[in-house]
Design an enzyme around this catalytic site. Structure first.
Site, PDB file in Angstrom:
ATOM      1  N   TYR A  38      -3.947 -10.277   3.641  1.00 13.53           N
ATOM      2  CA  TYR A  38      -4.290  -8.812   3.800  1.00 13.53           C
ATOM      3  C   TYR A  38      -4.241  -8.559   5.487  1.00 13.53           C
ATOM      4  O   TYR A  38      -4.804  -8.816   6.192  1.00 13.53           O
ATOM      5  CB  TYR A  38      -5.704  -8.268   3.467  1.00 13.53           C
ATOM      6  CG  TYR A  38      -6.250  -8.458   2.138  1.00 13.53           C
ATOM      7  CD1 TYR A  38      -5.519  -7.373   1.402  1.00 13.53           C
ATOM      8  CD2 TYR A  38      -6.534  -9.720   1.502  1.00 13.53           C
ATOM      9  CE1 TYR A  38      -5.925  -7.326  -0.214  1.00 13.53           C
ATOM     10  CE2 TYR A  38      -7.015  -9.527  -0.048  1.00 13.53           C
ATOM     11  CZ  TYR A  38      -6.762  -8.476  -0.597  1.00 13.53           C
ATOM     12  OH  TYR A  38      -6.719  -8.375  -2.110  1.00 13.53           O
TER      13      TYR A  38
ATOM     14  N   TYR B 226       5.715  -9.212   7.711  1.00 16.68           N
ATOM     15  CA  TYR B 226       5.290  -8.062   8.132  1.00 16.68           C
ATOM     16  C   TYR B 226       5.574  -7.518   9.379  1.00 16.68           C
ATOM     17  O   TYR B 226       5.687  -8.292  10.260  1.00 16.68           O
ATOM     18  CB  TYR B 226       3.876  -7.970   7.695  1.00 16.68           C
ATOM     19  CG  TYR B 226       3.431  -8.154   6.375  1.00 16.68           C
ATOM     20  CD1 TYR B 226       3.307  -6.964   5.353  1.00 16.68           C
ATOM     21  CD2 TYR B 226       3.091  -9.230   5.879  1.00 16.68           C
ATOM     22  CE1 TYR B 226       2.917  -7.217   4.182  1.00 16.68           C
ATOM     23  CE2 TYR B 226       2.646  -9.604   4.685  1.00 16.68           C
ATOM     24  CZ  TYR B 226       2.541  -8.507   4.049  1.00 16.68           C
ATOM     25  OH  TYR B 226       1.898  -8.641   2.491  1.00 16.68           O
TER      26      TYR B 226
ATOM     27  N   ASP C 275       0.737  -1.230   0.016  1.00 17.29           N
ATOM     28  CA  ASP C 275       0.006   0.035   0.028  1.00 17.29           C
ATOM     29  C   ASP C 275       0.795   1.339  -0.170  1.00 17.29           C
ATOM     30  O   ASP C 275       1.957   1.227   0.312  1.00 17.29           O
ATOM     31  CB  ASP C 275      -0.901  -0.003   1.318  1.00 17.29           C
ATOM     32  CG  ASP C 275      -2.073  -1.058   1.045  1.00 17.29           C
ATOM     33  OD1 ASP C 275      -2.165  -1.549   0.133  1.00 17.29           O
ATOM     34  OD2 ASP C 275      -2.660  -1.643   2.223  1.00 17.29           O
TER      35      ASP C 275
END
Length: 407
Positions: free
Chosen positions: A371, A302, A234
């Site tokens: 996600y 992440y 993003d």
């Protein structure tokens, strides 16, 4: 000469009143008479008929090609001049040609009439031009993946060039937030330019793609570039660690032999503090598809900073490690551009660190396509389980970084 070949030759000579060039005559027997080429075959056939006083001498243009081969040297010179004028650098090439459809029609008529299964005139033209250019330019003919395709139009007397792209693989790190991976056309003007986008046609002034491709296009003397990334992050997410793999496709490069080390240094200098690239190397065309293919072997790591609505008992935090298989319906924020379906992804490893009473830092190693923001918030129960569900309080990702992408 064999009787059948002689009889067919005599019939062809009669049909054309002898007005057929040696190349077109020889091509009619390219699979039945051994020899170094159609020109020599035709000369042999004509001489044999002359020796037997059965030859009908050529008195005007060739019935099939209108003496097209007489223009061969001139067109080869045009090809060389175009390459020189456009200053195209290449190591291999492929020739194609266009001829008057009437020529093809007349040739097919003769070949069909005498049931001759042989190559057509375009194949011979391509071969003869290719042989001469290969000798004069010291370049190889390449059929599968040529650097340069040259289209010789005998009807118009022109030469067209098609410079095939080069593909460079690398990895990028995005060091700041607020930069998209690729160009976003302005939603109001659709890229035409308007007051909202300051007449740039773009939603954002800079992209990872532009910061990398600008120097590459310049050094390759290309007309543009296309960015193929192994996924994307993003706009508000940094890409850290070893970076994300991508392939840069440079369109119509007049220079192919680029010093990638120098290019890498140039990009890193002008994109300093924003984007950094490494490990540049030339790759084949199919590599762009390979890095885009999703695979169960793909995984990402992440680091997420999470804000909780309420304090939770520290003993509850260990329950986060129980999250393994995640079912996610297409997130609300991307539902306008992604198919509405449920995706199942696996968390391979999850670690947490408590920053303060309502803040956590999560390190998540997971399958590609998960996600993370929705894994944390729950996305109105579209993502199950979620951090919010497990901890029993609303959770929000306030900062996210990609630490590693493995493909």
């Amino acid at each position: 000469m064999e009787l059948q070949i002689k009889d067919i030759t005599l019939e062809i000579m009669e049909l054309t009143n002898g007005n057929i060039c040696n190349r077109c005559l020889g091509r009619s027997f390219s699979k039945t008479i051994a020899g170094p080429g159609n020109l020599i075959r035709g000369e042999y056939l004509r001489k044999t008929l002359e020796d037997t006083n059965e030859n009908n001498p050529k008195s005007s243009e060739c019935y099939i090609c209108n003496d097209l081969f007489d223009d061969l040297d001139n067109m080869i010179e045009k090809v060389i001049e175009v390459i020189k004028t456009e200053d195209i650098h290449f190591s291999n090439f492929l020739i194609g040609c266009r001829v008057d459809p009437d020529i093809i029609e007349r040739e097919e008529y003769i070949h069909n009439k005498f049931e001759l299964d042989v190559e057509n005139i375009k194949k011979e033209l391509n071969r003869e031009i290719g042989k001469e250019l290969s000798l004069r330019l010291s370049k190889e003919v390449e059929f599968d993946n040529p650097n340069l395709v040259l289209m010789v139009d005998f009807k118009k007397g022109t030469v067209e060039t098609q410079i095939n792209p080069i593909f460079i693989e690398s990895r990028y790190r995005k060091l700041i937030r607020g930069i998209p991976q690729t160009k976003w056309p302005c939603s109001k003007c659709k890229g035409r330019g308007c007051e909202r986008c300051n007449y740039t046609g773009k939603m954002y002034p800079e992209t990872v793609e532009e910061l990398i491709s600008e120097d590459a296009i310049k050094v390759a003397k290309g007309t543009g570039a296309k960015f193929h990334g192994a996924g994307r992050e993003d706009i508000d997410v940094r890409m850290l660690g070893t970076g994300r793999t991508f392939v840069l496709e440079i369109k119509e490069p007049k220079i192919r032999d680029i010093n990638l080390k120098d290019l890498e240094e140039s990009v890193n200098k002008h994109a300093a503090g924003k984007v950094e690239i490494s490990e540049m190397k030339f790759v084949a065309k199919n590599r762009r598809a390979e890095i885009k293919e999703s695979s169960r072997d793909t995984y990402k790591v992440y680091k997420a900073t999470v804000e909780l609505e309420n304090e939770v008992d520290p003993s509850q935090l260990d329950s986060l490690k129980s999250m393994k298989i995640i079912n996610q319906r297409t997130p609300i924020r991307v539902s306008h551009r992604r198919a509405d379906k449920i995706r199942t992804r696996e968390i391979k490893k999850l670690e947490y660190k408590k920053l303060d009473s309502k803040m956590l830092e999560l390190l998540i190693e997971c399958e590609g396509g998960l996600y993370i923001k929705e894994l944390i918030s729950g996305d109105e129960n579209r993502s199950k389980p979620s951090v919010s569900e497990i901890l029993g309080t609303s959770a929000r990702c306030v900062q996210l970084d990609v630490m590693h992408v493995n493909i």
